[in-house]
Design an enzyme around this catalytic site. Sequence first.
Site, PDB file in Angstrom:
ATOM      1  N   TYR A  22       0.791  -1.227   0.000  1.00 16.77           N
ATOM      2  CA  TYR A  22       0.000   0.000   0.000  1.00 16.77           C
ATOM      3  C   TYR A  22       0.827   1.282   0.000  1.00 16.77           C
ATOM      4  CZ  TYR A  22      -3.607  -3.367   1.152  1.00 16.77           C
ATOM      5  OH  TYR A  22      -4.455  -4.442   1.127  1.00 16.77           O
ATOM      6  N   ASN A  73     -12.558   4.483  -2.102  1.00 14.43           N
ATOM      7  CA  ASN A  73     -11.689   3.340  -1.863  1.00 14.43           C
ATOM      8  C   ASN A  73     -12.345   2.610  -0.694  1.00 14.43           C
ATOM      9  OD1 ASN A  73      -9.792   1.441  -1.192  1.00 14.43           O
ATOM     10  ND2 ASN A  73      -8.044   2.840  -1.337  1.00 14.43           N
ATOM     11  N   HIS A  79     -15.327  -5.969  -1.732  1.00 12.53           N
ATOM     12  CA  HIS A  79     -15.555  -7.373  -2.076  1.00 12.53           C
ATOM     13  C   HIS A  79     -16.722  -8.002  -1.314  1.00 12.53           C
ATOM     14  CE1 HIS A  79     -11.545  -6.434  -3.398  1.00 12.53           C
ATOM     15  NE2 HIS A  79     -11.171  -6.278  -2.151  1.00 12.53           N
ATOM     16  N   HIS A  99      -8.344   1.883  -5.954  1.00 18.57           N
ATOM     17  CA  HIS A  99      -7.530   1.049  -5.067  1.00 18.57           C
ATOM     18  C   HIS A  99      -6.064   1.365  -5.288  1.00 18.57           C
ATOM     19  CE1 HIS A  99     -11.022  -1.344  -4.063  1.00 18.57           C
ATOM     20  NE2 HIS A  99     -11.315  -1.343  -5.347  1.00 18.57           N
TER      21      HIS A  99
END
Length: 148
Positions: A22, A73, A79, A99
């Site tokens: 990240y 985001n 999901h 993302h």
Amino acid sequence: MNLLLLNGPNLNLLGKREPSIYGSQSLESIEISLSQRAKEEGVGLECFQSNSEGTLVDYIHQSIGKVDAILINAGAYTHTSIALRDALLSAEIPYVELHLSNTYARETFRQKSLLADRAIGVVSGFGVMSYQLAFQGILDYLRNRSKE
């Protein structure tokens, strides 16, 4: 023109959580950079982060009639959250999903988005630049739409 940047669970830990995936920038620094860009473009930008699904849903509801588009985001909720999807759809506010990592190059469970099929676009895999690209994309979309 007013935009909302929504960040979901664990994004408050950016810069500390798995920097190899990240990156090392904090969410605060990303928000500051994007806010500066918005100011240069003459656009209002509100930033909000929550680890709570219900809080994010409430925030979307409260944004109806106040923002022209949403940059989201949703983190892991991308999901799993039908509630977040339903909130975005019922708000009828255009949105871009974004993302930091390329979710399609990761675990199988991260390769499914419940938000993407109704988004204006999806930006994934460009690290912190994903925020800038999503911002530019939604800005162009809104400006072109207003010319029609």
